[in-house]
Design a protein around this motif. Sequence first.
Motif, PDB file in Angstrom:
ATOM      1  N   TYR A  26       0.852  -1.183   0.000  1.00  9.37           N
ATOM      2  CA  TYR A  26       0.000   0.000   0.000  1.00  9.37           C
ATOM      3  C   TYR A  26       0.892   1.239   0.000  1.00  9.37           C
ATOM      4  O   TYR A  26       2.109   1.147   0.190  1.00  9.37           O
ATOM      5  N   HIS A  27       0.304   2.409  -0.212  1.00  5.89           N
ATOM      6  CA  HIS A  27       1.045   3.662  -0.199  1.00  5.89           C
ATOM      7  C   HIS A  27       1.301   4.095   1.235  1.00  5.89           C
ATOM      8  O   HIS A  27       0.387   4.067   2.080  1.00  5.89           O
ATOM      9  N   GLU A  28       2.524   4.486   1.513  1.00  7.05           N
ATOM     10  CA  GLU A  28       2.906   4.819   2.891  1.00  7.05           C
ATOM     11  C   GLU A  28       2.104   5.969   3.483  1.00  7.05           C
ATOM     12  O   GLU A  28       1.948   6.057   4.715  1.00  7.05           O
ATOM     13  N   ASN A  29       1.574   6.848   2.641  1.00  6.34           N
ATOM     14  CA  ASN A  29       0.813   7.994   3.145  1.00  6.34           C
ATOM     15  C   ASN A  29      -0.701   7.799   3.075  1.00  6.34           C
ATOM     16  O   ASN A  29      -1.461   8.732   3.321  1.00  6.34           O
ATOM     17  N   SER A  30      -1.126   6.597   2.729  1.00  2.00           N
ATOM     18  CA  SER A  30      -2.557   6.332   2.584  1.00  2.00           C
ATOM     19  C   SER A  30      -3.082   5.519   3.758  1.00  2.00           C
ATOM     20  O   SER A  30      -2.864   4.304   3.843  1.00  2.00           O
ATOM     21  N   LYS A  31      -3.790   6.166   4.651  1.00  2.00           N
ATOM     22  CA  LYS A  31      -4.383   5.468   5.792  1.00  2.00           C
ATOM     23  C   LYS A  31      -5.423   4.459   5.325  1.00  2.00           C
ATOM     24  O   LYS A  31      -5.485   3.333   5.836  1.00  2.00           O
ATOM     25  N   ASN A  32      -6.213   4.852   4.330  1.00  2.00           N
ATOM     26  CA  ASN A  32      -7.249   3.955   3.827  1.00  2.00           C
ATOM     27  C   ASN A  32      -6.658   2.794   3.040  1.00  2.00           C
ATOM     28  O   ASN A  32      -7.181   1.677   3.079  1.00  2.00           O
ATOM     29  N   GLY A  33      -5.566   3.068   2.312  1.00  2.00           N
ATOM     30  CA  GLY A  33      -4.903   1.992   1.586  1.00  2.00           C
ATOM     31  C   GLY A  33      -4.318   0.960   2.543  1.00  2.00           C
ATOM     32  O   GLY A  33      -4.417  -0.245   2.317  1.00  2.00           O
ATOM     33  N   LYS A  34      -3.714   1.443   3.609  1.00  2.00           N
ATOM     34  CA  LYS A  34      -3.160   0.544   4.617  1.00  2.00           C
ATOM     35  C   LYS A  34      -4.267  -0.281   5.257  1.00  2.00           C
ATOM     36  O   LYS A  34      -4.108  -1.501   5.479  1.00  2.00           O
ATOM     37  N   LYS A  35      -5.401   0.354   5.540  1.00  2.00           N
ATOM     38  CA  LYS A  35      -6.513  -0.349   6.166  1.00  2.00           C
ATOM     39  C   LYS A  35      -7.063  -1.432   5.240  1.00  2.00           C
ATOM     40  O   LYS A  35      -7.411  -2.538   5.686  1.00  2.00           O
ATOM     41  N   LEU A  36      -7.153  -1.138   3.940  1.00  2.00           N
ATOM     42  CA  LEU A  36      -7.624  -2.130   2.977  1.00  2.00           C
ATOM     43  C   LEU A  36      -6.687  -3.329   2.939  1.00  2.00           C
ATOM     44  O   LEU A  36      -7.121  -4.483   3.015  1.00  2.00           O
ATOM     45  N   ALA A  37      -5.390  -3.054   2.828  1.00  2.00           N
ATOM     46  CA  ALA A  37      -4.400  -4.129   2.801  1.00  2.00           C
ATOM     47  C   ALA A  37      -4.448  -4.947   4.086  1.00  2.00           C
ATOM     48  O   ALA A  37      -4.404  -6.185   4.059  1.00  2.00           O
ATOM     49  N   GLU A  38      -4.562  -4.251   5.207  1.00  2.00           N
ATOM     50  CA  GLU A  38      -4.578  -4.945   6.495  1.00  2.00           C
ATOM     51  C   GLU A  38      -5.836  -5.793   6.654  1.00  2.00           C
ATOM     52  O   GLU A  38      -5.780  -6.905   7.210  1.00  2.00           O
ATOM     53  N   ILE A  79      -7.601  -7.289   4.271  1.00  2.00           N
ATOM     54  CA  ILE A  79      -7.485  -8.511   3.470  1.00  2.00           C
ATOM     55  C   ILE A  79      -6.455  -9.449   4.091  1.00  2.00           C
ATOM     56  O   ILE A  79      -6.654 -10.665   4.154  1.00  2.00           O
ATOM     57  N   HIS A  80      -5.350  -8.872   4.581  1.00  2.00           N
ATOM     58  CA  HIS A  80      -4.323  -9.668   5.253  1.00  2.00           C
ATOM     59  C   HIS A  80      -4.903 -10.370   6.480  1.00  2.00           C
ATOM     60  O   HIS A  80      -4.646 -11.564   6.715  1.00  2.00           O
ATOM     61  N   THR A  81      -5.700  -9.658   7.254  1.00  2.00           N
ATOM     62  CA  THR A  81      -6.337 -10.234   8.442  1.00  2.00           C
ATOM     63  C   THR A  81      -7.246 -11.394   8.057  1.00  2.00           C
ATOM     64  O   THR A  81      -7.291 -12.432   8.741  1.00  2.00           O
ATOM     65  N   THR A  82      -7.965 -11.239   6.963  1.00  2.00           N
ATOM     66  CA  THR A  82      -8.843 -12.302   6.477  1.00  2.00           C
ATOM     67  C   THR A  82      -8.044 -13.536   6.098  1.00  2.00           C
ATOM     68  O   THR A  82      -8.401 -14.666   6.457  1.00  2.00           O
ATOM     69  N   PHE A  83      -6.945 -13.351   5.369  1.00  2.00           N
ATOM     70  CA  PHE A  83      -6.104 -14.484   4.973  1.00  2.00           C
ATOM     71  C   PHE A  83      -5.528 -15.182   6.207  1.00  2.00           C
ATOM     72  O   PHE A  83      -5.491 -16.416   6.269  1.00  2.00           O
ATOM     73  N   ASP A  84      -5.086 -14.402   7.159  1.00  2.00           N
ATOM     74  CA  ASP A  84      -4.514 -14.974   8.381  1.00  2.00           C
ATOM     75  C   ASP A  84      -5.551 -15.843   9.101  1.00  2.00           C
ATOM     76  O   ASP A  84      -5.243 -16.950   9.558  1.00  2.00           O
ATOM     77  N   ALA A  85      -6.782 -15.354   9.176  1.00  2.00           N
ATOM     78  CA  ALA A  85      -7.852 -16.105   9.838  1.00  2.00           C
ATOM     79  C   ALA A  85      -8.187 -17.385   9.076  1.00  2.00           C
ATOM     80  O   ALA A  85      -8.450 -18.434   9.692  1.00  2.00           O
ATOM     81  N   LYS A  86      -8.175 -17.304   7.752  1.00  2.00           N
ATOM     82  CA  LYS A  86      -8.480 -18.487   6.942  1.00  2.00           C
ATOM     83  C   LYS A  86      -7.407 -19.559   7.121  1.00  2.00           C
ATOM     84  O   LYS A  86      -7.718 -20.753   7.213  1.00  2.00           O
ATOM     85  N   TYR A  87      -6.152 -19.154   7.149  1.00  2.00           N
ATOM     86  CA  TYR A  87      -5.074 -20.116   7.348  1.00  2.00           C
ATOM     87  C   TYR A  87      -5.207 -20.783   8.715  1.00  2.00           C
ATOM     88  O   TYR A  87      -5.009 -21.997   8.853  1.00  2.00           O
ATOM     89  N   GLN A 101     -10.565 -19.589  -7.008  1.00  2.00           N
ATOM     90  CA  GLN A 101     -11.853 -19.101  -6.523  1.00  2.00           C
ATOM     91  C   GLN A 101     -11.780 -18.761  -5.037  1.00  2.00           C
ATOM     92  O   GLN A 101     -12.324 -17.750  -4.582  1.00  2.00           O
ATOM     93  N   ALA A 102     -11.078 -19.603  -4.273  1.00  2.00           N
ATOM     94  CA  ALA A 102     -10.934 -19.332  -2.844  1.00  2.00           C
ATOM     95  C   ALA A 102     -10.156 -18.044  -2.613  1.00  2.00           C
ATOM     96  O   ALA A 102     -10.509 -17.245  -1.738  1.00  2.00           O
ATOM     97  N   LEU A 103      -9.096 -17.815  -3.403  1.00  2.00           N
ATOM     98  CA  LEU A 103      -8.333 -16.569  -3.285  1.00  2.00           C
ATOM     99  C   LEU A 103      -9.241 -15.362  -3.515  1.00  2.00           C
ATOM    100  O   LEU A 103      -9.209 -14.394  -2.755  1.00  2.00           O
ATOM    101  N   ALA A 104     -10.054 -15.429  -4.580  1.00  2.00           N
ATOM    102  CA  ALA A 104     -10.966 -14.321  -4.881  1.00  2.00           C
ATOM    103  C   ALA A 104     -11.972 -14.122  -3.754  1.00  2.00           C
ATOM    104  O   ALA A 104     -12.285 -12.989  -3.369  1.00  2.00           O
ATOM    105  N   LYS A 105     -12.465 -15.233  -3.217  1.00  6.44           N
ATOM    106  CA  LYS A 105     -13.441 -15.155  -2.126  1.00  6.44           C
ATOM    107  C   LYS A 105     -12.805 -14.539  -0.886  1.00  6.44           C
ATOM    108  O   LYS A 105     -13.416 -13.681  -0.226  1.00  6.44           O
ATOM    109  N   TRP A 106     -11.613 -14.942  -0.545  1.00 13.02           N
ATOM    110  CA  TRP A 106     -10.945 -14.393   0.633  1.00 13.02           C
ATOM    111  C   TRP A 106     -10.670 -12.904   0.459  1.00 13.02           C
ATOM    112  O   TRP A 106     -10.851 -12.120   1.386  1.00 13.02           O
ATOM    113  N   ILE A 107     -10.218 -12.520  -0.731  1.00 14.74           N
ATOM    114  CA  ILE A 107      -9.976 -11.088  -0.989  1.00 14.74           C
ATOM    115  C   ILE A 107     -11.283 -10.307  -0.829  1.00 14.74           C
ATOM    116  O   ILE A 107     -11.316  -9.249  -0.202  1.00 14.74           O
TER     117      ILE A 107
END
Length: 341
Positions: free
Chosen positions: A249-261, A263-271, A324-330
């Motif tokens: 994400y862009h270092e100055n984008s709070k919303n971009g960081k939140k979006l990335a985080e 999706i990352h949180t979702t992947f972590d939970a799925k694993y 399909q699972a990747l798309a669903k998790w995202i």
Amino acid sequence: MFRYLILVVFIAQAAFGQESLKTVTAEPGDGILSLLRKQGVNPYEIFDEFVALNNHDLRDSVHLIAGKTYVIPKFELETVPIVDSIQKQSTDVKKLESASYAIFGEKHKTVITKSERLKGNVYYLVSGHGGPDPGAMGVYAGKTISEDEYAYDITLRLAKELLAHGAMVYIIIQDENDGIRDERVLEIDHDEVAYPNKTIPLNQVARLKQRVEIVNDLYKSNKGKYQRLIVTHVDSRSVGQNIDVFFYYHENSKNGKKLAESIHTTFDAKYKKYQPNRSYAGTFEDRTSLYLVKKTHPAMTFIEIGNIMNAKDQVRIVDPDNRQALAKWISEGVLLDFEEE
């Protein structure tokens, strides 16, 4: 060309009487496609209806659970006489709204509405490379595979998930011939174009600049709306390097960081849920040096799906159920991001 992907070609309502439908119990090793084939039906004609009817008993909306009993749809969405007949047979009726989008291909064109959770939101989806540039290359089962084909397939699947929740979706890189594909080896071609129908330049800087201009122009035209950008790539590293999905994400984008985080949180939970013996090592971090991260205006995340050179990572991208699972998790991460505003 698909000038506005948000155009609804048709709206259909279908009613399914549960008492009139056949049920079957999944066995170990069964997938949705194989299960439906064993019932003597064309899996592509009723795939989306099957998912809608059995959603609560599917893992990530794509994987069957051995021992679970599933309902097999019999009827086409738009067949009014059959719907009337079903309504007479049973009061247990489930109505499904749907829309058709040619860009997903004949087998996957129907998008069944799941909710309106993203209604009014705008999402720009960019799959990496395309046109004259196939991106990273690898070899699977003796055949050459390329980044752009798999990134595009995952992007289409993600677009379908977002549309199902009411979002407005712009697919920036498009191939009118491919659609969503269920093969493991996706044939390489070079006929992709940039929205709405622009030839993709061979020069890398010109290609990236074109995408930035398209996204930023659309961003201006949708001023005042909730807007996000998701860029999907497949990485290329040494053959022995197995990596998890990670996000920039862009270092100055709070919303971009939140979006990335999100999706990352979702992947972590799925694993943790589905692979409890394997920790998730994917990261989310700022990478402002990337051209699309630096130059585009919407809050965004840049996703790397895996290493196309690594055999373990190849399984993640060549298996259509995994795509399909990747798309669903995202998409679940996108929902999390918006609903925690």
